[in-house]
Write a protein that holds these residues in place. Structure first.
Motif, PDB file in Angstrom:
ATOM      1  N   SER A   1       0.838  -1.209   0.000  1.00 32.40           N
ATOM      2  CA  SER A   1       0.000   0.000   0.000  1.00 32.40           C
ATOM      3  C   SER A   1       0.865   1.247   0.000  1.00 32.40           C
ATOM      4  N   LEU A   2       1.934   1.235   0.806  1.00 30.22           N
ATOM      5  CA  LEU A   2       2.847   2.385   0.831  1.00 30.22           C
ATOM      6  C   LEU A   2       3.612   2.524  -0.480  1.00 30.22           C
ATOM      7  N   THR A   3       3.744   1.445  -1.211  1.00 33.93           N
ATOM      8  CA  THR A   3       4.407   1.515  -2.518  1.00 33.93           C
ATOM      9  C   THR A   3       3.453   2.046  -3.584  1.00 33.93           C
ATOM     10  N   GLY A   4       2.194   1.583  -3.547  1.00 34.60           N
ATOM     11  CA  GLY A   4       1.244   1.947  -4.601  1.00 34.60           C
ATOM     12  C   GLY A   4       0.665   3.337  -4.456  1.00 34.60           C
ATOM     13  N   ALA A   5       0.388   3.769  -3.232  1.00 34.53           N
ATOM     14  CA  ALA A   5      -0.282   5.058  -3.026  1.00 34.53           C
ATOM     15  C   ALA A   5       0.528   6.245  -3.569  1.00 34.53           C
ATOM     16  N   PRO A   6       1.845   6.361  -3.270  1.00 35.69           N
ATOM     17  CA  PRO A   6       2.587   7.511  -3.823  1.00 35.69           C
ATOM     18  C   PRO A   6       2.611   7.523  -5.349  1.00 35.69           C
ATOM     19  N   ARG A   7       2.673   6.346  -5.969  1.00 33.52           N
ATOM     20  CA  ARG A   7       2.693   6.303  -7.432  1.00 33.52           C
ATOM     21  C   ARG A   7       1.357   6.721  -8.027  1.00 33.52           C
ATOM     22  N   LEU A   8       0.290   6.374  -7.327  1.00 37.22           N
ATOM     23  CA  LEU A   8      -1.030   6.819  -7.777  1.00 37.22           C
ATOM     24  C   LEU A   8      -1.139   8.339  -7.667  1.00 37.22           C
TER      25      LEU A   8
END
Length: 1066
Positions: free
Chosen positions: A502-509
C-alpha cells in the motif's frame, strides 16, 4: 510525366515535379526509404499524394501502432509519451505475465488481509452466522459487480498502467477522474495505516506482549494504554516501512510472493484445523463464572478452591474476587461470585458438536457489557465493580452497520490486476478472467469461513475479540492446525507485506494524478528524485497514514477506508453504465458479459453500503469528492479525453432540444435569447465590446447568447480569417464574462451575412428571439449609403422574422461590469405596447450587480382626449399585478402648432437626401456639397449633451461602378457637371413633404419631453419606431431616430417581436 534519374549510389529516384515528398515522416521514426517503395506508391497512390502528409498510408499507421508500448501514465498523455527518435529509445521488454501470476495471485494477496485473521471470528460471534453470511454476500456481490464493470472498461482499448484512476478519468472526465482518483489514493493510504495497526496488534497482543511500553495502572485503564502503545509502535513501524519503500521498492515486489505464501498457508491451516476438529477438537478450555466469561490469564486454575496436600484452600481466582483477607474464612464480598459456580467448558467444541445452532443468530453488545453464554444457568446477583476487569467484556458497541464497515476492506483489492496492466501479455483477456476468479475464490473462502467459525468455535470465544478467554491466543489461531503460531506468524508477515505494498502503490497513484496536471496544487507531487521514487508523494502518504495510525483503532480506521474504496467502486460502475447507455461509437469492450443494469445495481449497492456502514463518514467522503470535483472544474486544466460525461452532455442536450421543439415557450418561460451582432475592425478586434458587456448584464449568466459577426469575402479564401475572428470574439466574451456561443459567417455582402445569421443561428428550440445590434455611428458623414441602409435592412429582416430588437445607442457610455450604480433611475418610456419588452428588460437588468441599486420609473404619454389620472391608476394596478416595483408617471402632450424649427429641420433633411440621391458628382464635389449642407445644419441644430456622430470607417469599400462609355453618355455627363450649381440652387427651393413634417414634429416634441424628464437617468428605454414601408424614406427614418434620442446619455431602443413576453398570471 515523372522521369527517373540516377542517384549517386545508383538507385533510381522518382521526380514527380513537386520535389521530394517525404510521405513516411509523420508516422515512421526512421527516414530510410527505398526508391522502389516510393516508385510503387507514386504509381498506386498518386490520387492521394497531395494529402499524404496529413492522411498517412495505412502501412505507416500500422507500423506505428505495432511499436506501441504500455507506458506509465505521466505528465503527458499516454498517446504522446513515445519518443519520436527511435534510435534513442531503449526497446522495452515485452510484457509476459499471464492471468495467474499477473492478475489472479496479486488480487488474492490484496483481498485477503488483516480482517480475515483478526476480526472475522469476532464478526461471526456478534452478528451470528446468518447475518455474517449476509454481510459477506453483500460486500462480495458489490465487488463482483464492480469487477464486471471494471472488466468492460479495461477491455475497451489499451489501458496503460494507472489502474482505476486512469479508467475513471478517461471514462468520466478529469473532474470525476481527479475526485475519484484522490479518493482511491486516500483509501490506499488509509489501507496502509490499517495494515500497520493490524501488524502492531498481532505483535503486541500475540507475539511479544512484554513489549508494551504503557501499562494500565488499574483494571479500567487497559484500553487507553493499548491505544498509546499502538500509536507509538505504529509510528515506528510506518517510519521503517517508508524507509524500506524509499530505498528498496524492488525488494518489496520480490517479497510479494513470499507474503502470498504466508497468507495461503494460514488459510489452509484453518481449513485443516476445522476438519480435524470434527473428530479431535483442540484443547482450549474456557473458564465460566455462572454464565460469564473470565479472563483466564489473570489466574491459574479454573476453580474456587484447590487441594494443597489434604487441605482445601482458596484458589488464585478466589483471591482475585474476594481479596486475601477473606482467604481463611472462605467468605467473599462479591455476591455474584458467592452465588454462582465456576465451570470449565470447551472453547473449540468442533464441527460435529452442533454449536452452530447457538451461533446462528446475532448477539450484539454494548460497550462494557460482559460476555455471557445464554444457555448456562446463573444466579443474577450484583458483583463488585472492582472485579469487572476479571470478566471478558465488549470494548466497543456493536451493530450490523458497524460490522459492515469493518468487514468491507477485506473484500477490496480487486484493482490489483488492472494496476499491473502494463506487465500483462494480454491484458484484455487476463484482467476480467483473473479478477473475477480471484473474487469468486475469496468470496468462497469468506463464506465457508463464516460457516466453519460458527460451527466449530464456542460463541463466547467468537465474541472475544482479543482471545482473553483462551489465554490471550488469537481466536482464529485456536482452530488452526498444527499450532496457533502458524496463523500468528503468517498473518503478521502477510499484514506487513500488505502495508508495504500500500505504501508503494499510493505515492505512485498520487504521482500519476499530479503528472496529469488536472489539479494545480498537486503539481509538486509529480516530481521524483534521481532514483525514480516519488519522494514528495511518499512524504505526503506517510503523513496521511500517520493520521490513521494516531486513531490507533483498527475498528475505527476500517470504515474510513471502506468509504473511499466504495466511492471509487461506485464511479467505476457509473462509468460503465454511462458508456453502455450512451452507446458511444468507441465503446467496444472485448468483455461481453456486462450490462448497464448490473452496473447500476453495483452502483446502488456501493451507495447503500456507504450509508449502511457509516452515514456520517459517507457524507464526509462525498463532500471531499465534491469539493475536489468543483475545484478541478473551476481551477483545473482543460482536458479533452473523449470521456463519457461529454457524451452524456450531448445526449442530454439532444433530448432537451427535441423536447423544446414541441412548440414556442409559454409567456411565463419567455426570456431574451440573444443574438448579438458585432462589428470587427481590420485587425479582427471587436469594435464595440460594450455590446457584450450589456448582453452579460442583461443575461446574468442565464439563457442563450449567440454572438455573431460577418466577414466580407469568399469562404474558400477567408476560412482562416473566420477562425481568427471567432477566437477574438471568444476571448472578448471571456473577458466580459458572457456565457454563450460565437459564430462568424463569410458573405459577399455584409447585409446578406447578417440575414444569414438572423435566419440560421441557433438549433431547434434553442434559437434566438432577440437581436442586439449597434447604432451606425457617423451615418450622416458617410457618402456611402450602405452605412445606414444595412442597419435599416437588418431592422426590416428582424421585424419580418418576428424577433425582438434592442439597439443600445451611445453604447460606449454604458457601464462596465466593474462599475456600480449606487443610485439613479432606469426610465422606461412606454409609448406603444410592444408585448411587454419594456417592462421585462429593466427587471432583468436589475438582477445584475451594476444596476441593482437603480430604481425604475415608467412614463407613458397621454393625449388631450385621454384621462391621465385614470391612466396612472390603471398603470399602477397593472405593475402591481406584474409584481414589478416602479414609479408611474403620465406625461400629457398638448396639441401644438408645428414650429419653424421642425419645418426647417425637415427641409434640411430632405435637401440633403435629394442632393445625395440625384446628383452624380465627383468625390471632391460631393464632399464640398455635403459639407455645405452640413454647415447649414450645424447652425440651426439644437445643442446636445452627447453627439452620436462618431467618426467611423465604412463597412465596405465603395462599389466600383464600371460603365461602357458612349458618345451620348459622355455628352450627358458633361452637361450634368455644367448644370450642377444650378441644380443645387433648385434644391434650396424644395418644399418639405407634409408627412415628413408630421413625423419630425412628433420626434421633436417627444425628445423635448424625454430630455426634460430623463436627462439625469442612468438608462432610458424607448419604443423604437418601425422603418417606413416605402424604402425611399429610409434616410429620413434615420434622421427621425437621431432627433428622437438627441440629448440623452444612454438610450436603449426596443422593438418587440409581436408576442407577449410578460404576464400577470402565476
Amino acid at each position: 510525366m515523372p522521369t527517373d534519374h540516377a542517384s549517386s549510389n545508383g538507385s533510381a529516384v522518382v521526380d514527380t515535379g513537386h520535389g521530394n515528398h517525404n510521405e513516411d515522416s509523420p508516422f515512421l521514426n526512421s527516414n530510410e526509404s527505398s526508391s522502389k517503395k516510393n516508385d510503387f506508391y507514386d504509381k498506386n497512390l498518386a490520387l492521394f499524394e497531395e494529402e499524404l502528409d496529413i492522411r498517412p498510408k495505412v502501412s505507416s499507421l500500422l507500423s506505428r501502432l505495432v511499436s506501441y508500448t504500455n507506458v506509465t501514465q505521466g505528465a503527458k498523455e499516454h498517446e504522446e509519451a513515445e519518443n519520436a527518435d527511435a534510435s534513442r529509445r531503449n526497446v522495452p521488454e515485452s510484457p509476459n505475465m499471464g492471468t495467474l501470476m499477473g492478475v489472479y495471485f496479486p488480487c488474492l494477496q490484496n483481498i485477503f488481509g488483516v480482517i480475515l485473521f483478526l476480526r472475522l471470528t469476532w464478526i461471526v460471534g456478534m452478528a451470528g452466522v446468518v447475518q455474517s453470511f449476509l454481510i459477506v454476500v453483500m460486500c462480495c456481490a458489490c465487488t463482483m459487480l464492480t469487477a464486471i464493470s471494471m472488466s468492460a472498461i479495461a477491455t475497451n482499448g489499451v489501458v496503460p498502467a494507472g489502474g482505476a484512476y486512469f479508467m475513471i478519468s478517461r471514462s468520466l472526465g478529469p473532474e470525476f477522474g481527479g475526485a475519484v482518483g484522490l479518493c482511491f489514493y486516500l483509501g490506499t493510504t488509509f489501507a496502509a495505516a490499517m495494515y500497520i495497526l493490524g501488524a502492531v496488534e498481532i505483535f503486541l497482543k500475540y507475539l511479544v506482549p512484554q513489549a508494551e511500553i504503557f501499562q494500565s495502572t488499574d483494571m479500567h485503564g487497559g484500553d487507553t494504554a493499548m491505544l498509546n502503545n499502538m500509536r507509538v509502535y505504529g509510528s515506528i513501524c510506518l517510519s521503517l516501512m517508508a524507509v524500506v519503500v524509499f530505498v528498496g521498492v524492488k525488494y518489496v515486489n520480490k517479497l510479494a510472493s513470499l507474503f502470498l505464501i504466508c497468507v495461503m498457508i494460514s488459510i489452509l491451516s484453518i481449513y485443516v484445523g476445522a476438519v480435524k476438529s470434527s473428530f479431535h477438537p483442540p484443547e482450549f478450555p474456557i473458564c465460566m463464572l455462572g454464565n460469564r466469561t473470565l479472563v483466564w490469564d489473570r489466574f491459574d486454575t479454573c476453580a474456587k478452591t484447590v487441594m494443597e496436600g489434604n487441605a482445601t484452600v482458596p484458589s488464585q481466582l478466589w483471591r482475585k474476587f474476594c481479596g486475601s483477607g477473606n482467604a481463611t474464612s472462605l467468605q467473599c464480598d462479591d455476591s455474584y461470585f458467592n452465588e454462582n459456580n465456576v465451570t470449565q467448558i470447551q472453547g473449540i467444541p468442533g464441527l460435529s458438536s452442533g454449536v452452530i445452532r447457538d451461533n446462528m443468530w446475532a448477539n450484539y453488545l454494548d460497550k462494557g457489557q460482559i460476555l455471557e453464554k445464554a444457555s448456562m444457568a446463573a444466579v443474577d446477583a450484583r458483583g463488585a465493580i472492582e472485579n469487572f476487569g476479571l470478566y471478558v467484556s465488549a470494548d466497543i458497541a456493536t451493530s450490523f452497520t458497524l460490522l459492515v464497515g469493518i468487514f468491507f476492506p477485506s473484500s477490496t483489492g480487486i484493482m490489483a490486476g488492472s494496476n499491473r496492466s502494463g506487465d500483462l501479455k494480454d491484458a484484455q483477456k487476463s484482467i476480467p478472467v483473473g479478477t473475477i476468479l480471484a473474487i469468486a475464490t475469496t468470496s468462497l473462502v469468506y463464506m465457508s469461513s463464516v460457516v466453519l467459525f460458527g460451527g466449530c468455535i464456542e460463541g463466547v470465544v467468537l465474541r472475544d475479540k482479543f482471545g482473553d478467554a483462551v489465554r490471550k491466543n488469537l481466536v482464529v489461531g485456536t482452530l488452526s492446525w498444527p499450532s496457533p503460531w502458524v496463523i500468528v506468524v503468517g498473518s503478521f508477515f502477510s499484514t506487513v507485506g500488505a502495508g508495504l505494498q500500500s505504501l508503494t502503490g499510493a505515492p505512485r497513484l498520487l504521482q500519476a494524478i499530479a503528472k496529469d496536471n488536472i489539479i494545480p496544487f498537486l503539481r509538486v507531487f509529480g516530481h521524483s528524485k534521481a532514483n525514480g521514487e516519488p519522494t514528495w508523494a511518499l512524504l505526503l502518504t506517510g503523513f496521511i497514514a500517520e493520521l490513521g495510525i494516531l486513531i490507533a483503532s483498527l475498528d475505527m480506521v476500517a470504515p474510513i477506508l471502506s468509504m473511499f474504496f466504495l466511492m471509487c467502486y461506485l464511479f467505476v460502475n457509473l462509468a460503465c453504465a454511462v458508456q453502455t447507455l450512451l452507446r458511444t461509437p468507441n465503446w467496444r469492450p472485448r468483455f461481453k458479459y456486462y450490462h448497464w443494469a448490473l452496473s447500476f445495481l453495483g452502483m446502488s449497492m456501493c451507495l447503500a453500503l456507504m450509508f449502511i456502514s457509516s452515514w456520517y463518514y459517507a457524507i464526509v467522503a462525498m463532500g471531499i469528492a465534491g469539493v475536489i470535483y468543483k475545484y478541478i472544474e473551476y481551477q483545473g486544466a482543460e482536458k479533452e479525453w473523449g470521456d463519457g460525461i461529454r457524451g452524456l452532455s450531448l445526449s442530454a442536450a439532444r433530448y432537451a432540444l427535441l423536447r423544446l421543439e414541441a412548440g414556442p415557450p409559454h409567456t411565463k418561460n419567455w426570456r431574451p435569447q440573444l443574438l448579438v451582432l458585432l462589428k470587427l475592425d481590420e485587425d479582427l478586434h471587436v469594435k464595440y465590446p460594450r455590446l457584450l458587456t450589456f448582453a452579460s448584464q442583461l443575461k446574468a449568466g442565464k439563457g442563450l447568447t449567440i454572438v455573431g459577426s460577418v466577414i466580407q469575402g469568399n469562404f474558400l479564401d477567408s476560412y482562416g480569417e473566420t477562425q481568427a475572428a471567432e477566437q477574438a470574439i471568444k476571448n472578448m466574451m471571456e473577458i466580459e464574462k458572457v456565457k454563450g456561443f460565437c459564430q462568424a459567417v463569410v458573405a459577399a455582402k455584409v447585409r446578406e451575412g447578417i440575414t444569414h445569421l438572423i435566419q440560421s443561428c441557433g438549433l431547434g428550440g434553442m434559437k434566438h428571439n432577440t437581436v442586439v445590434m449597434g447604432w451606425p455611428y457617423g451615418w450622416r458623414q458617410s457618402e456611402d449609403p450602405r452605412a445606414w441602409k444595412t442597419f435599416i435592412n437588418t431592422v426590416r429582416c428582424i421585424t419580418a422574422a418576428h424577433l425582438a430588437l434592442m439597439v443600445p445607442k451611445n453604447v460606449s457610455f454604458y457601464p462596465s461590469n466593474h462599475e456600480r450604480f449606487t443610485d439613479g433611475h432606469i426610465d422606461v418610456w412606454w409609448i406603444v405596447h410592444d408585448g411587454g419588452m419594456l417592462m421585462l428588460l429593466p427587471f432583468l437588468l436589475k438582477q445584475h450587480k451594476v444596476w441593482r441599486k437603480c430604481k425604475m420609473r415608467i412614463f407613458t404619454v397621454a393625449q388631450m382626449d385621454d384621462n391621465s389620472i385614470q391612466m396612472k391608476k390603471d398603470l399602477a394596478t397593472f405593475l402591481y399585478q406584474l409584481r414589478i416595483e416602479a414609479e408611474v408617471e403620465v406625461v400629457e402632450m398638448h396639441d401644438s402648432d408645428i414650429s419653424a424649427y421642425t419645418y426647417e429641420r425637415t427641409l434640411m433633411m430632405e435637401q440633403r437626401s435629394q442632393m445625395l440621391r440625384q446628383m452624380r458628382l465627383s468625390n471632391a464635389e460631393r464632399e464640398r456639397e455635403a459639407q455645405l449642407v452640413k454647415d447649414r445644419h450645424s447652425m440651426i441644430r439644437m445643442g446636445s449633451l452627447y453627439s452620436d456622430e462618431e467618426e467611423d470607417s465604412l463597412e465596405a469599400e465603395a462599389a466600383k461602378i464600371q460603365m461602357t462609355w458612349t458618345v451620348e453618355k459622355c455628352e450627358a455627363e458633361k452637361r450634368m457637371r455644367t448644370n450642377a450649381p444650378e441644380n443645387f440652387r433648385e434644391l434650396i427651393s424644395i418644399k418639405p413633404d407634409q408627412s415628413n413634417v408630421r413625423r419630425m414634429h412628433t420626434a421633436v416634441k417627444l425628445n423635448e419631453v424625454i430630455v426634460n424628464r430623463s436627462h439625469d437617468a442612468r438608462l432610458v428605454l424607448l419604443n423604437m419606431p418601425g422603418p417606413p414601408r416605402n424604402t425611399d424614406g429610409d434616410e429620413n427614418y434615420m434622421e427621425f431616430l437621431e432627433v428622437l434620442t438627441e440629448g440623452l446619455e444612454r438610450v436603449l431602443l426596443v422593438r418587440g417581436g409581436g408576442r407577449e413576453v410578460i404576464t400577470i398570471y402565476s
